[in-house]
Design an enzyme around this catalytic site. Structure first.
Site, PDB file in Angstrom:
ATOM      1  N   GLU A   1       0.874  -1.168   0.000  1.00 48.20           N
ATOM      2  CA  GLU A   1       0.000   0.000   0.000  1.00 48.20           C
ATOM      3  C   GLU A   1       0.915   1.223   0.000  1.00 48.20           C
ATOM      4  OE1 GLU A   1      -2.740   0.080   3.304  1.00 48.20           O
ATOM      5  OE2 GLU A   1      -3.491   2.055   2.703  1.00 48.20           O
TER       6      GLU A   1
ATOM      7  N   ARG B   1       5.261 -12.899   9.841  1.00 48.83           N
ATOM      8  CA  ARG B   1       5.941 -11.666   9.460  1.00 48.83           C
ATOM      9  C   ARG B   1       7.289 -11.574  10.168  1.00 48.83           C
ATOM     10  NH1 ARG B   1       2.059  -7.794   9.215  1.00 48.83           N
ATOM     11  NH2 ARG B   1       3.509  -6.081   9.278  1.00 48.83           N
TER      12      ARG B   1
ATOM     13  N   LYS C   1       3.928   0.726  10.247  1.00 50.46           N
ATOM     14  CA  LYS C   1       3.967   1.973   9.472  1.00 50.46           C
ATOM     15  C   LYS C   1       3.514   3.157  10.314  1.00 50.46           C
ATOM     16  CE  LYS C   1       3.361   0.351   4.799  1.00 50.46           C
ATOM     17  NZ  LYS C   1       2.247  -0.024   3.930  1.00 50.46           N
TER      18      LYS C   1
HETATM   19  P1  ATP Z   1       0.280  -1.780   7.636  1.00 49.30           P
HETATM   20  O1  ATP Z   1       1.331  -1.491   8.703  1.00 49.30           O
HETATM   21  O2  ATP Z   1      -0.389  -0.561   7.089  1.00 49.30           O
HETATM   22  O3  ATP Z   1      -0.623  -2.960   7.887  1.00 49.30           O
HETATM   23  P2  ATP Z   1       1.803  -3.471   5.963  1.00 49.30           P
HETATM   24  O4  ATP Z   1       3.050  -3.525   6.742  1.00 49.30           O
HETATM   25  O5  ATP Z   1       0.883  -4.631   5.889  1.00 49.30           O
HETATM   26  O6  ATP Z   1       1.050  -2.188   6.363  1.00 49.30           O
HETATM   27  P3  ATP Z   1       1.672  -3.300   3.116  1.00 49.30           P
HETATM   28  O7  ATP Z   1       2.100  -2.186   2.252  1.00 49.30           O
HETATM   29  O8  ATP Z   1       0.243  -3.688   3.106  1.00 49.30           O
HETATM   30  O9  ATP Z   1       2.172  -2.950   4.549  1.00 49.30           O
HETATM   31  O10 ATP Z   1       2.586  -4.567   2.874  1.00 49.30           O
HETATM   32  C1  ATP Z   1       2.866  -5.112   1.634  1.00 49.30           C
HETATM   33  C2  ATP Z   1       3.213  -6.556   1.786  1.00 49.30           C
HETATM   34  O11 ATP Z   1       4.335  -6.716   2.649  1.00 49.30           O
HETATM   35  C3  ATP Z   1       2.074  -7.338   2.401  1.00 49.30           C
HETATM   36  O12 ATP Z   1       1.897  -8.519   1.638  1.00 49.30           O
HETATM   37  C4  ATP Z   1       2.534  -7.646   3.788  1.00 49.30           C
HETATM   38  O13 ATP Z   1       2.026  -8.865   4.229  1.00 49.30           O
HETATM   39  C5  ATP Z   1       4.058  -7.679   3.635  1.00 49.30           C
HETATM   40  N1  ATP Z   1       4.691  -7.316   4.898  1.00 49.30           N
HETATM   41  C6  ATP Z   1       4.530  -6.182   5.591  1.00 49.30           C
HETATM   42  N2  ATP Z   1       5.235  -6.211   6.743  1.00 49.30           N
HETATM   43  C7  ATP Z   1       5.870  -7.405   6.777  1.00 49.30           C
HETATM   44  C8  ATP Z   1       6.749  -8.040   7.704  1.00 49.30           C
HETATM   45  N3  ATP Z   1       7.115  -7.441   8.836  1.00 49.30           N
HETATM   46  N4  ATP Z   1       7.207  -9.272   7.402  1.00 49.30           N
HETATM   47  C9  ATP Z   1       6.837  -9.878   6.252  1.00 49.30           C
HETATM   48  N5  ATP Z   1       6.028  -9.333   5.350  1.00 49.30           N
HETATM   49  C10 ATP Z   1       5.528  -8.111   5.591  1.00 49.30           C
HETATM   50 MG    MG Z   2      -1.208  -4.197   4.865  1.00 50.14          MG
END
Ligand code: ATP
Ligand code: MG
Length: 559
Positions: A37, A264, A274
């Site tokens: 996003e 994650r 974020k």
């Molecule tokens: P928010 O903090 O707004 O929930 P997000 O960290 O999920 O955001 P996105 O931009 O939606 O951010 O993430 C893009 C992709 O990266 C998604 O598929 C998410 O699952 C993956 N992602 C985000 N953070 C992690 C993490 N710490 N470890 C592994 N994958 C991640």
């Molecule tokens: Mg997300």
């Protein structure tokens, strides 16, 4: 991968599933996606997802990985973030080729699917207030209640949705919801939202829309439209999988991707949400998204992290379903390993004090050979200038030193790296009693740092020639937080645990001049750590170097 063809990816449960799908003939081509996003900068957690998704596309014949911007929330999304995300993915060594998409590309199709759901009596426009909706939803132990608007006619629902789309209502007045089951034990299945009103223009679609689709609806439909075979996401979406499947089953999409969840990445001594990163940046706790102390990819790149080190780290931690917190030292070890292999060596004095060789001729200068890299002969030798007045590290002299101190104290002999043996004779102090000069004599028969008579010295110290060295500012970075889990616990204010010594700025450091011409991206300053020029603040007139990482894990020792 262009710069690292020997990297091999260890297998994991997701690859096992894909292997089985290929063996059974379910899929001939594997298509994954990375769906950020654009509401902030990418961090090391995203790198885990990028390496997984793009890594799979590289390792399976004909594989493709899409980069899809999940841009359904116009209030929070900016083109600055889109550009930064693209730059970071490329920097990590991956390429989406022509497969760049936006969820907003599918707004028309998404709308048509919503209309289809209404016609199938699987969606309705609800007009409860947000507060009422919350009460009707129930909770983990109590079932929800059906909204009085749940049985609106198909025609009324179609009419209301159309008018929502056209901007006839205020935000929050209506909501399009899936008609599933208000008593489901899975709260995600209790008539989840599909479209909400947002009277706001969108960077890609202008003012065409006054409604924007919710993640759970938009994501599975976008995956299906793109023919994604395996939709890989983090564990918190496990409970959303029934909804992912419900939408696609009800809609009868031609493709039905398989959602698979993995844990994650969590790292100690930092924060990755974020919201918190926004707070740190916007509250001025750090200097922008690329602050070298942040776990953002732009910050890590500026700090001097290499893409190879990050990919290696992601491969080492692997992909599982187990939640855990990885120690920062694991990341730093990947980093040290790569930097050790690629960095030229240099002599750099960070806290300089003069060393004067009293028996060295006043006007004499020599050029000595220093080894650029002890393990890589092709990296060759470099010229190092030597003269009567040098700088050494202030801490390499000690008055009344104990026996075990193998560096300079009156009467003790040490080796100057690549140069000569010197013996400390006396020091000169200023009026406050501070040592300002260390004096010594050298043995001309020890040129190159070896004695002809085979006598040994225990200590070797680094130095630079005062006349030839260049001054620089050096920024010593350390962990951003002083405790391992700054964000544990709901009410804990992580900002209270910011490490007050997370950056130490050293002015007037003295560096070996070969640094200016050797063209290495990163250097090992001998005995100090790995350093690189700061890509933002360093100029030819004012050099600024960042400490990427120390030579050894000094943090573990402190603990
Ligand atoms: P928010 O903090 O707004 O929930 P997000 O960290 O999920 O955001 P996105 O931009 O939606 O951010 O993430 C893009 C992709 O990266 C998604 O598929 C998410 O699952 C993956 N992602 C985000 N953070 C992690 C993490 N710490 N470890 C592994 N994958 C991640
Ligand atoms: Mg997300």
């Amino acid at each position: 991968m262009n710069d690292n063809s020997t990297e091999s990816t260890p297998t994991n449960f997701i690859r096992t599933i894909i292997d089985a799908d290929i063996a059974s003939g379910k899929h001939k081509q594997i298509i994954t996606r990375f769906p950020p996003e654009p509401n902030g900068y990418l961090h090391i957690g995203h790198a885990k997802s990028i390496c997984l998704n793009f890594g799979i596309s590289q390792d399976y014949l004909g594989g493709i990985c899409h980069l899809r911007f999940d841009d359904t929330n116009p209030g929070k999304e900016k083109s600055e973030y889109i550009d930064a995300i693209k730059e970071d993915v490329r920097w990590l060594g991956f390429d989406w080729d022509e497969n760049l998409h936006h969820t907003s590309d599918y707004f028309d199709q998404l709308y048509a699917y919503a209309v289809q759901l209404i016609k199938q009596d699987k969606a309705y426009v609800d007009s409860l207030s947000a507060e009422e909706m919350r009460l009707y939803r129930g909770n983990l132990t109590e079932p929800g209640k059906e909204s009085p608007y749940r049985n609106r006619s198909v025609d009324e629902n179609l009419d209301l949705l159309e008018r929502m789309k056209n901007g006839e209502f205020a935000e929050g007045e209506h909501l399009l919801r899936a008609k599933i089951d208000m008593a489901s034990p899975n709260i995600n299945m209790r008539d989840p939202a599909i479209y909400r009103i947002k009277n706001m223009a969108h960077p890609m679609t202008g003012d065409k829309w006054h409604i924007y689709p919710m993640y759970d609806f938009a994501h599975c439909v976008s995956d299906a439209i793109e023919g994604i075979t395996h939709s890989l996401c983090t564990l918190e979406f496990e409970d959303h999988r029934p909804l992912y499947d419900w939408f696609l089953d009800e809609l009868g999409t031609s493709a039905h991707p398989q959602q698979i969840e993995f844990s994650r990445l969590n790292l100690d001594y930092t924060v990755m949400s974020k919201r918190k990163l926004h707070e740190l940046v916007e509250g001025g706790y750090v200097n922008g998204w690329d602050d070298p102390r942040l776990p953002t990819l732009s910050g890590m790149r500026r700090r001097g992290y290499t893409a190879t080190a990050i990919r290696d780290f992601c491969s080492r931690i692997g992909i599982t379903k187990k939640d855990n917190i990885v120690e920062m030292s694991v990341l730093e070890n990947s980093l040290r390993e790569d930097l050790d292999a690629r960095s030229n060596r240099a002599l750099a004095v960070l806290d300089p004090i003069k060393l004067i060789i009293d028996n060295y001729p006043e006007d004499q200068e020599e050029v000595l050979k220093g080894i650029n890299h002890p393990k890589k002969e092709e990296q060759g030798k470099r010229d190092i200038h030597f003269s009567k007045e040098l700088y050494i590290e202030r801490s390499d002299y000690m008055a009344d030193a104990p026996k075990k101190f193998f560096r300079l104290t009156e009467g003790r002999e040490v080796r100057l790296r690549f140069a000569y043996y010197v013996t400390c004779t006396h020091v000169v102090k200023d009026s406050n009693g501070e040592v300002i000069e260390v004096h010594c004599t050298y043995d001309p028969a020890t040129r190159g740092g070896q004695s002809e008579d085979g006598r040994k010295v225990k200590g070797t110290i680094h130095w630079v020639s005062a006349k030839h060295s260049v001054s620089a500012e050096v920024r010593e970075y350390d962990r951003l937080f002083s405790i391992a889990a700054p964000a544990s616990g709901k009410d804990q204010d992580y900002k209270a645990f910011i490490n007050q010594d997370s950056v130490k700025v050293l002015e007037n450091c003295q560096l070996e001049a070969s640094l200016l011409t050797s063209g290495s991206d990163a250097y090992q300053f001998e005995r100090q750590g790995y350093f690189c020029q700061d890509s933002v603040d360093s100029t030819p007139d004012k050099l600024v170097f960042n400490r990427i990482v120390t030579l050894r894990d000094s943090w573990a020792k402190k603990k």
